[in-house]
Design a protein around this motif. Sequence first.
Motif, short mmCIF file in Angstrom:
data_model
loop_
_atom_site.label_atom_id
_atom_site.label_comp_id
_atom_site.label_asym_id
_atom_site.label_seq_id
_atom_site.Cartn_x
_atom_site.Cartn_y
_atom_site.Cartn_z
N GLY A 21 43.02 -6.40 -54.32
CA GLY A 21 41.63 -6.42 -53.85
C GLY A 21 40.69 -7.01 -54.88
N ASP A 56 33.17 -4.04 -46.84
CA ASP A 56 34.56 -4.17 -47.26
C ASP A 56 35.43 -3.06 -46.71
OD1 ASP A 56 34.26 -6.53 -48.54
OD2 ASP A 56 34.69 -5.80 -50.56
N LEU A 59 36.11 -4.14 -43.13
CA LEU A 59 36.96 -5.34 -43.05
C LEU A 59 38.37 -5.08 -43.56
CD1 LEU A 59 34.27 -7.90 -44.26
CD2 LEU A 59 35.37 -7.88 -42.00
N ILE A 60 38.49 -4.37 -44.68
CA ILE A 60 39.82 -4.09 -45.23
C ILE A 60 40.59 -3.18 -44.27
CG2 ILE A 60 41.05 -2.91 -47.09
CD1 ILE A 60 38.84 -3.91 -48.99
N GLY A 63 41.78 -5.19 -41.45
CA GLY A 63 42.89 -6.04 -41.87
C GLY A 63 44.19 -5.27 -41.95
N TYR A 137 36.79 -13.12 -43.83
CA TYR A 137 37.74 -12.74 -42.78
C TYR A 137 39.15 -13.21 -43.13
CZ TYR A 137 33.45 -11.84 -40.25
OH TYR A 137 32.21 -11.35 -39.88
N ASP A 139 40.26 -13.59 -46.17
CA ASP A 139 40.72 -12.77 -47.30
C ASP A 139 41.14 -11.37 -46.86
OD1 ASP A 139 40.35 -14.82 -49.07
OD2 ASP A 139 38.44 -14.09 -49.85
N THR A 140 40.30 -10.73 -46.02
CA THR A 140 40.55 -9.34 -45.66
C THR A 140 41.44 -9.17 -44.43
OG1 THR A 140 38.45 -9.29 -44.44
CG2 THR A 140 38.43 -8.51 -46.72
N LEU A 144 44.83 -10.17 -46.90
CA LEU A 144 45.06 -8.79 -47.34
C LEU A 144 45.83 -8.01 -46.27
CD1 LEU A 144 42.66 -6.60 -49.34
CD2 LEU A 144 43.79 -5.61 -47.36
N GLY A 159 45.63 -0.35 -48.70
CA GLY A 159 44.25 -0.58 -48.28
C GLY A 159 43.27 0.28 -49.04
N ALA A 162 42.65 -1.26 -52.34
CA ALA A 162 41.77 -2.43 -52.23
C ALA A 162 40.32 -2.00 -52.05
CB ALA A 162 42.22 -3.30 -51.06
N SER A 166 36.90 -2.65 -54.43
CA SER A 166 35.59 -3.12 -53.97
C SER A 166 34.48 -2.21 -54.47
CB SER A 166 35.58 -3.18 -52.44
OG SER A 166 34.29 -3.49 -51.95
#
Length: 212
Positions: A21, A56, A59-60, A63, A137, A139-140, A144, A159, A162, A166
């Motif tokens: 992350g 984040d 989004l993470i 993901g 988008y 990246d995550t 990821l 996750g 990560a 952040s």
Amino acid sequence: MNLSPAASAAALDALTGLGFGLSLIVAIGAQNTFVLRQGLRREHVGAVVAVCMLSDVVLISAGVAGAGALLGAVPWLATVMRWGGAAFLLVYAALAARRALRPTGAALDADTGRVPAGLGSAVGTAMALTWLNPHVYLDTLVLLGSVAGGHGDGRWWFGAGAILGSVVWFTALGYGARLLRPLFARPRAWRVLDGAIAVVMTAIAVGLVAGA
């Protein structure tokens, strides 16, 4: 203290997620330069950092849950985000360039003689720089998310690591920026920073358009 095999595996997944992350977010980009500038000016730092961190988290988590497949299923969505993000970045770059080329006391003085930006403006800019950037988008959700999937049952620990990365990064960037305030007490330093922001934003926007 000896950890059980399950606990050891979870800790390893979390540490791997933390490192991965950080490798994605610790870079000069639109979002980071904005957080740095807000930290230097001590304007709504908590709100801006919170927006970046919570974004984040969403989004993470998406993901890790496998939402990256959405981008593949709706090709036009990535195109819309790319061009919208590029347009926003170019506008922001133009504003930064204007501050660098035509400075005013309000833009340069780190403590007095200026009108602080409103909370709504700061939060809105932070959200736009996060959610209108197609790279976030990729990246995550995609990168990821794909790596997390390789950890099987430990993907949520990955996750979580990560997300911790952040939280640590944006907190350090936003609140640690004050250590640089002696340097930015000089108007020339603000002009250099705004010039650098304009260059970074423009470069990212051009990269987005070139990849369309």
